[in-house]
Design a protein around this motif. Sequence first.
Motif, PDB file in Angstrom:
ATOM      1  N   GLY A 206       0.796  -1.215   0.000  1.00  0.00           N
ATOM      2  CA  GLY A 206       0.000   0.000   0.000  1.00  0.00           C
ATOM      3  C   GLY A 206       0.828   1.265   0.000  1.00  0.00           C
ATOM      4  O   GLY A 206       0.280   2.369   0.027  1.00  0.00           O
ATOM      5  N   ARG A 228      -2.084   2.255  -4.396  1.00  0.00           N
ATOM      6  CA  ARG A 228      -3.024   1.151  -4.299  1.00  0.00           C
ATOM      7  C   ARG A 228      -4.437   1.696  -4.220  1.00  0.00           C
ATOM      8  O   ARG A 228      -4.696   2.720  -3.583  1.00  0.00           O
ATOM      9  CB  ARG A 228      -2.722   0.310  -3.058  1.00  0.00           C
ATOM     10  N   PRO A 232      -7.509  -4.178  -0.588  1.00  0.00           N
ATOM     11  CA  PRO A 232      -6.140  -4.678  -0.725  1.00  0.00           C
ATOM     12  C   PRO A 232      -6.070  -6.097  -1.268  1.00  0.00           C
ATOM     13  O   PRO A 232      -5.115  -6.468  -1.941  1.00  0.00           O
ATOM     14  CB  PRO A 232      -5.579  -4.588   0.697  1.00  0.00           C
ATOM     15  N   ARG A 235      -5.527  -6.532  -5.007  1.00  0.00           N
ATOM     16  CA  ARG A 235      -4.194  -6.264  -5.557  1.00  0.00           C
ATOM     17  C   ARG A 235      -4.259  -5.326  -6.762  1.00  0.00           C
ATOM     18  O   ARG A 235      -3.662  -5.572  -7.796  1.00  0.00           O
ATOM     19  CB  ARG A 235      -3.495  -7.563  -5.961  1.00  0.00           C
TER      20      ARG A 235
END
Length: 805
Positions: A206, A228, A232, A235
């Motif tokens: 991140g 990012r 999360p 990806r």
Amino acid sequence: MLAPRHFQQIIESAIDFAVVVTDLDGIVTDWNSGAEAIFGWRREEVVGTTADRIFTRADRATGQPGREMRTALAEGRASDERWHLRSDDTRFWASGEIMPLHDEDGTHRGYVKIVRDRTDRHETGERLRETENRFRTLLETIETAFAIVEVKFDADDRPVDYRFIEANPAFERQAGVNLRGKWVTEFAPDLERFWFETYGRVAWTGEPASFESYAEAFGRWFEVRAIRVGDPAERQIAIFFHDITQRRVAEERLRASETLARENAQRIQLALAAGAIIGTWHWDLPTDRFTVDEAFARSFGLDPALGRNGIPLAQIVATVHPDDQAGLAAAIDEVIARGGAYAHQYRVRRSDGRYYWIEANGRVDHADDGTPSSFPGVLIDVEERRAVEAERDRAAAALRTLNETLEQHVAERTAELMRAEEQLRQAQKMEAVGQLTGGLAHDFNNLLAGISGALELMQSRMSQGRFGDLDRYMTVAQGAARRAAALTHRLLAFSRRQTLSPKPTNVNQLIGGMEELVRRTIGPQVTLELVGAPGLWPALVDPGQLENALLNLCINARDAMPDGGRITIETANRCLDRPAASDHDIPEGQYLSLCVTDTGTGMPPDVIARVFEPFFTTKPIGEGTGLGLSMIHGFAQQSGGQVRISSEVGRGTTVCLYMPRHHGEADGDDPAPRPTGVARAEQGETVLIVDDEPSVRMLVTEVLEDLGYTAIEAADGVAGLTVLESDVRIDLLVTDVGLPGGMNGRQMADAARVRRRDLKVLFITGYAEKAILGDGHLAPGMEVLTKPFPIEALASRIKDLIASP
């Protein structure tokens, strides 16, 4: 089961839903409190009126209410989301569903429509779609490249690829390719590992990343910002980047220019120290202020202080040789007018009072308004170089004179060598002709001795009344005549003038039929092995000539093994692509090979290089004409194939014939003609014989008359054509090709066919003249018979041609 009043209570309690009940014609029969709250009309205002009032005017105009009822009746329900009207004529967004109502007996009684106000949700969605459109428009129009990518990790959590989920037009312009929806390795499988590691780190941790890097696959430099986005676990990262290739190139050029400037300054200092440059100057053109360094001033006897303060150009030009001043002025005016680089050589008077050659190198720069502003430069001493150039010019002139004389000598010597080479070629030709005539004379003398001797003995025995031995003498004479014909055919094959009769041939079967003959020929000391390829293609060749070639190869192999050995005859199918066909000097395609390999003495390279030359032989004089391999070579090429040889001294030799494949079945064996099988002529059948050789005409006439034909003779083409243009019955024309009188046999036959369209023609010839065969094919009704020929073959061919349709 609930009572109707309970249903009514449930409907009335659903105040968030408008429940509208209608009859079959769409007249409202019930209206719940939710409908009063949503639409604004009280129940007593609506019941008994049409339900169309809740639809917008546009929907009523297009028949939307009736369409919904028909859909509900056909499909059991109809759903929609659209604008509806309230009692105050305002619109609201609603989701609705209409269903048909049925009695307990299934009778269709009307419809129920349930409506819910979704205006807030609709407006929120619309606002979001405005927002999204603005965001989309922003991304579509900005020059910053933007993309969202999904990073792919392997089982060890190493980033190995990334896929472009979204990309704006600027991305496509700057990347030079549309990667939307694709994995980057599809486009750039050799992309630098740096990109995967960097994007993978951003997606995993991140932590944003900003960097500049070069992508070899795209051939560009990029300035990148990666962050990012989203969950999360997905990806995913957003990438903003600029194509900075031009900036980087400009920076590189600037650095290179600065480096070059520093290097040039160092060179100038070194040149000044070494005396190669005798001074530098700077001329300010608007003020005519000419400043020079101390080296310049010392070289020309000027006051260094004056040189630093500036002097006019005229004072500098005063030191120039009078003969060079006009040229210098013209060169200066020209460079000031155009700007840019300047170089000019002239003579100047230096402090010792002598004139020296120098070269002035400089550059004129113009101001923004186009006026000349400055003219810096250096002076180079070229006195020694000019002296070297003058010496070089003198040497070049002397060399040109020498070259002109040398060219004359070389031309004379070349002419002498060419004359000597021509004499050598002529001598080689005469040697070859002598070798040929000697070998042929030897062979033909032997054959003629057998023929003439047999004939003399036959004549002697006949005069004595002794007829018992005539058959034996006739056999000897005929055998010698056949061997003479075979020798002639070898000559014709070598010259590619023999008459071939190509047929689809089973080569394995042909070899099998010759096995016994070959074994008898090579003798018991030599082992023979046959290796026939299964499924061997048919070959389009003359089987008789192929048998002759194979027998010659086996005889050569036998002679190369005086102490015995092994001969292997092997066949194979061969598909030659373009490189292989080029190596074999034949067209690309399908062939079959026939190879004869021996374990004999082999041949050195110089002999291999000459084995196909006519008359070349390694046998003693009188034992061969040197036509065996030449004949095979001529036969192979005339058949559309090729022959190749490989050999090693002490290890043996392999000779391979390559023959074109025939697409189809091979012909069956043709039985030899028998004289008893030839039928006699029918009444009145007439044959015209045209040949300039009386003995041939006599022979053919005798055969025809024995078979009952009427024979007419002519000695040349003109006489033959006269007969053919008459009204005499002619069933067949038998003619030689090479005729005297200016008209050959083919020309005569073609001319006769103008009038006699169906005339049958048999050409009898000693070789296949181009005048007969042309492109290798004869017209229908024409055939060729090669001299010499068996009598029964002539009779059979005549009968077959006359009987053919």
